[in-house]
Design a protein around this motif. Sequence first.
Motif, short mmCIF file in Angstrom:
data_model
loop_
_atom_site.label_atom_id
_atom_site.label_comp_id
_atom_site.label_asym_id
_atom_site.label_seq_id
_atom_site.Cartn_x
_atom_site.Cartn_y
_atom_site.Cartn_z
N LYS A 1 2.05 -2.70 0.83
CA LYS A 1 3.49 -2.45 0.90
C LYS A 1 3.77 -0.96 1.06
O LYS A 1 4.58 -0.54 1.90
CB LYS A 1 4.17 -2.99 -0.35
N VAL B 1 5.13 2.42 4.51
CA VAL B 1 6.19 3.43 4.46
C VAL B 1 5.84 4.65 5.32
O VAL B 1 6.65 5.05 6.18
CB VAL B 1 6.46 3.84 3.00
N THR C 1 11.58 1.47 -2.96
CA THR C 1 10.19 0.99 -2.92
C THR C 1 9.46 1.18 -4.23
O THR C 1 8.43 0.55 -4.47
CB THR C 1 9.42 1.73 -1.82
#
Length: 564
Positions: free
Chosen positions: A69, A73, A108
């Motif tokens: 995840k 970014v 996030t």
Amino acid sequence: MTTRSDSEAIPRSRLTLVAIVGGAIIILSLLAYVALDRAMRNAAMDEARSVAAADAAILAEGLQSELEKFSLVPLVLAEDPQVRGLVSGDSGDVATLNRRLEELAQQTGAAAIYLTDARGTTLAASNWRLPTSFVDSNYGFRRYFIQAMDSGSATQFALGTVSRRPGLYIAQRVDDGESKLGIVAVKVEFDALEASWRKATSGVFVTDAEGVVLVTSNPAWRFNTLRPENAAKRDRAADARQFGLASLPTMPDLTSPSSLVGTSLIETEQPIAPNGWDLHLLADPSPRVAAARANAQLVLLLGLVAVALAGAALFLGQRRREARAEAEVAERTAKLRDQLQQANRLATLGQVTAGVGHEIRQPVAAMRVLAENGGKLLSAGDAATAKENFGTIVSLTDRIGKITDELRRFSRRGTAQPRDVALREVVEGAMLLLGDRIAQSGAGVVLPPGEDLAIRVRGEHVGLEQVLVNLLQNALDAVGGDGRIVLSITRDGEKCLLSVRDNGPGLDAEQRDSLFQPFATTKEDGLGLGLVISQDIMRSLGGDLVLARADGGGACFVMAVPLA
């Protein structure tokens, strides 16, 4: 002929045989227990390893998902036009980019997101508002910066140079054609993940490709090494920059029973891609092993348990029969008590019937006269006086209704559930039943003041009234024609005390000693059950009936009733 020594040898040989057989059974039982215990222990260990492997796979998958995840970014930001414009030399709106990075970090959960130029100087950062801001700091010496500028992407776990907090740095190079403009980096900290590990496992830690502990449920293990034999080959200066330690300590042997953990743990490894990391899960098999040993003992003791259960069944059966017999006795006793109380009430009603009849006959006679006069008054045209007569008739019928209602309630069989009762209802009911006898006896009865009569108690109306009627009748018998009876009410803690005091001759010592014993009476025609039944009623309501005074100045009985 058999000699005495021969006859003694036979039982001795039998005892020896019994001892041998018993010993053999004990030895076989112990051997069976040892074999069963070992088999169940091995099965428990295998099950613990299987569960640990599954748990490790779940933890590794969770960590892998978290890393993937965050890896997205910097990839996305490296293609962002505003990011490219800033590292290309266009000053642009740095404040807007700072705020964008700040919002993205909050969304996030990243510890920091920042952008550097080709020399490693930070141009924009999510923590630009904080004292620990990365803006204008140079990270050109960091390995992740060097590798990302060289190969396009890189990761490195290290202590922050400003915050001194450990975390994983994920970097992605920002390109413009063939030009290498700088990097976008994300710092990920694992505090929340490590806290959840501490709650869920005996121990878990993640090592890098060189065996250094990076993420762990035990902060004391961080930056320990699993390979102490390679310590001499490590770059002490690089370790000091990356980990804050020039010499990395050795990880304790947690799978040894003599370790700090105090028990032998199972260690399970699970690889994590693409960083070359390994997740190590420490599982404590002792609960499963203890359960396995308990099961082995349970199997061995099944025979004894069966015997014990049979004995317990016999015992419980006997106890159940005794309990049933006790319940039947209690039920019969309750029925007899209820019947006795009912008989006492009916006997009391028999005693007051004549007086109650007089109480009813007088209003009926008055009603007849008033009704006849009312008819004559109407014929004479005196409607006002006739109306007054009819109003008086209504009030007399109300009084008759109250008397008959009280008689019906007093004679009712069975006991109602305790409720909140005002003492006024109890006293007025008793006075209704005994009003005529009191009037004919000539004795004076002093009632409590209105505020005391308003006190509410927790009891049963008919039972309280039955006790009070019995006490008043006894007092009337004691005082004669010119006596005096005083009712008073006081509070005593959580109880209310209703006292019936007379100025009769009192009771002697022998009478006082036998007062609450069945069939003990001072009356020629009495059964000696009135006070016994009254005391039983009071105790069943959570109160009591006691003799407070019985000297030459009269007697005083006190009804103690729980306050509402």
